[in-house]
Design a protein around this motif. Structure first.
Motif, PDB file in Angstrom:
ATOM      1  N   ARG A 123       0.824  -1.209   0.000  1.00  0.00           N
ATOM      2  CA  ARG A 123       0.000   0.000   0.000  1.00  0.00           C
ATOM      3  C   ARG A 123       0.859   1.261   0.000  1.00  0.00           C
ATOM      4  O   ARG A 123       0.374   2.352   0.324  1.00  0.00           O
ATOM      5  N   ARG A 125       2.830   4.584  -0.856  1.00  0.00           N
ATOM      6  CA  ARG A 125       2.454   5.745  -1.649  1.00  0.00           C
ATOM      7  C   ARG A 125       3.699   6.542  -2.010  1.00  0.00           C
ATOM      8  O   ARG A 125       4.629   6.678  -1.210  1.00  0.00           O
ATOM      9  N   ASN A 184       1.748  14.600   5.182  1.00  0.00           N
ATOM     10  CA  ASN A 184       0.962  13.980   6.240  1.00  0.00           C
ATOM     11  C   ASN A 184       1.908  13.314   7.236  1.00  0.00           C
ATOM     12  O   ASN A 184       2.549  12.319   6.928  1.00  0.00           O
ATOM     13  N   PRO A 186       1.737  11.851  11.120  1.00  0.00           N
ATOM     14  CA  PRO A 186       0.862  11.574  12.260  1.00  0.00           C
ATOM     15  C   PRO A 186       1.265  12.369  13.497  1.00  0.00           C
ATOM     16  O   PRO A 186       2.445  12.482  13.818  1.00  0.00           O
ATOM     17  N   ASP A 240       5.885   6.618   1.472  1.00  0.00           N
ATOM     18  CA  ASP A 240       5.178   6.157   2.669  1.00  0.00           C
ATOM     19  C   ASP A 240       4.903   4.661   2.516  1.00  0.00           C
ATOM     20  O   ASP A 240       3.990   4.263   1.792  1.00  0.00           O
ATOM     21  N   SER A 242       3.503   2.392   4.334  1.00  0.00           N
ATOM     22  CA  SER A 242       2.205   1.879   4.780  1.00  0.00           C
ATOM     23  C   SER A 242       1.039   2.587   4.108  1.00  0.00           C
ATOM     24  O   SER A 242      -0.085   2.088   4.127  1.00  0.00           O
ATOM     25  N   GLY A 243       1.298   3.769   3.560  1.00  0.00           N
ATOM     26  CA  GLY A 243       0.218   4.563   2.999  1.00  0.00           C
ATOM     27  C   GLY A 243      -0.605   5.269   4.043  1.00  0.00           C
ATOM     28  O   GLY A 243      -1.654   5.850   3.739  1.00  0.00           O
ATOM     29  N   GLN A 244      -0.131   5.265   5.301  1.00  0.00           N
ATOM     30  CA  GLN A 244      -0.915   5.842   6.398  1.00  0.00           C
ATOM     31  C   GLN A 244      -0.140   6.894   7.189  1.00  0.00           C
ATOM     32  O   GLN A 244      -0.540   7.270   8.277  1.00  0.00           O
ATOM     33  N   GLY A 245       0.975   7.371   6.648  1.00  0.00           N
ATOM     34  CA  GLY A 245       1.785   8.348   7.367  1.00  0.00           C
ATOM     35  C   GLY A 245       3.163   7.794   7.674  1.00  0.00           C
ATOM     36  O   GLY A 245       3.551   6.740   7.173  1.00  0.00           O
ATOM     37  N   ASN A 246       3.943   8.503   8.495  1.00  0.00           N
ATOM     38  CA  ASN A 246       5.337   8.142   8.801  1.00  0.00           C
ATOM     39  C   ASN A 246       6.152   8.009   7.520  1.00  0.00           C
ATOM     40  O   ASN A 246       6.748   6.967   7.241  1.00  0.00           O
TER      41      ASN A 246
END
Length: 289
Positions: A123, A125, A184, A186, A240, A242-246
């Motif tokens: 996932r 990005r 982005n 977190p 990214d 994970s596609g969720q930040g960090n």
């Protein structure tokens, strides 16, 4: 996100926020295109008996300007021309990588992965970053940058040159933001990563900083002009896993500047940025000129 990349990202995130770790830490190395070939370099001067991180068949996840894919070491050898010491080329370990170049774009870094590593279901990005510095950015962060510069001067970050040089003063400083982009991160309401150049008398310093709205997060992560590559010659991309930040923040020279290429890598977190790779491909031993 695959557990291997998650572990690398977590280790980088939890490490101290200021200095770059030992070269090659966490199995991360710079990747360059040289004479039409993709080469990965190990510039660690320490020799570990029986250990070669660039051995034939070793696999790397190569992250580039457009994406990432798995590459394999097809040939490993020693070469000259990637770094200099005492005006002479340094003998380095290097390896030729083979893999699907088109999915990666311009290569930036390689992360060592195991033989069972696969990208299926990733996932991740990729976001090429455009410069978003405007007058409103200066209005929002100008005072915070002035205060940080004054604090750094007081702490000795800008040291006068020469025995009789006067100590630098905060009111003599001039700051320019050469690059900035929203990301982005977190824990941050509105994260903005920026590259700041500050001149104090005859002293100059370039920093990567992270801001949240109108406040700076963490300190200056210095980006020396190792090969005279101005910030305008660098391209920036966020990766990214994970596609969720960090995200990783990666910077690279799309075309070799006067002396050679550069590669930079940072982890961004809500407590500040951390550099994990700073590399320059010095092809001319410029100390001798």
């Amino acid at each position: 996100m695959h557990a291997t990349i998650a572990a690398v990202l977590l280790a980088l995130t939890l490490a101290p926020a200021q200095a770059q770790e030992e070269y090659g830490a966490k199995g991360i190395y710079p990747v360059y295109e040289t004479s039409g070939q993709w080469l990965i370099f190990d510039k660690n001067p320490k020799k570990t008996k029986g250990s070669n991180p660039l051995a034939l068949g070793v696999r790397f996840l190569v992250i580039g300007s457009q994406g990432a894919d798995v590459f394999t070491v097809a040939r490993a050898s020693a070469t000259y021309g990637g770094a200099c010491k005492n005006n002479r080329p340094v003998r380095l370990r290097t390896a030729l990588l083979k893999g699907p170049r088109l999915t990666v774009g311009t290569p930036i870094i390689g992360i060592k992965v195991g033989k069972d590593f696969k990208l299926k279901g990733s996932r991740a990005r990729y976001l090429p970053l455009k410069n978003q510095v405007t007058e409103s950015v200066y209005a929002k962060l100008g005072e915070a940058l002035k205060a940080a510069t004054a604090q750094d001067i007081e702490g000795g970050a800008f040291k006068p040159e020469g025995e009789f040089a006067l100590p630098p003063r905060a009111d003599q400083s001039q700051t320019k933001i050469d690059f900035g982009a929203h990301l982005n991160v977190p824990g941050a309401a509105d994260a903005f990563v920026l590259v700041e150049g500050t001149q104090v008398a005859a002293l100059f310093r370039r920093c990567l900083r992270l801001a949240d709205v109108d406040k700076l997060i963490g300190g200056c992560i210095q980006m020396p002009h190792a090969l005279m590559a101005e910030t305008g010659l660098l391209r920036f991309v966020a990766y990214d896993p994970s596609g969720q930040g960090n995200p990783f923040l990666l910077a690279y020279t799309a075309e070799p500047p006067m002396w050679g290429d550069e590669r930079w890598g940072f982890v961004l977190r809500s407590s500040g940025p951390k550099m994990f790779l700073s590399d320059a491909m010095d092809t001319r031993c410029r100390e001798g000129f």
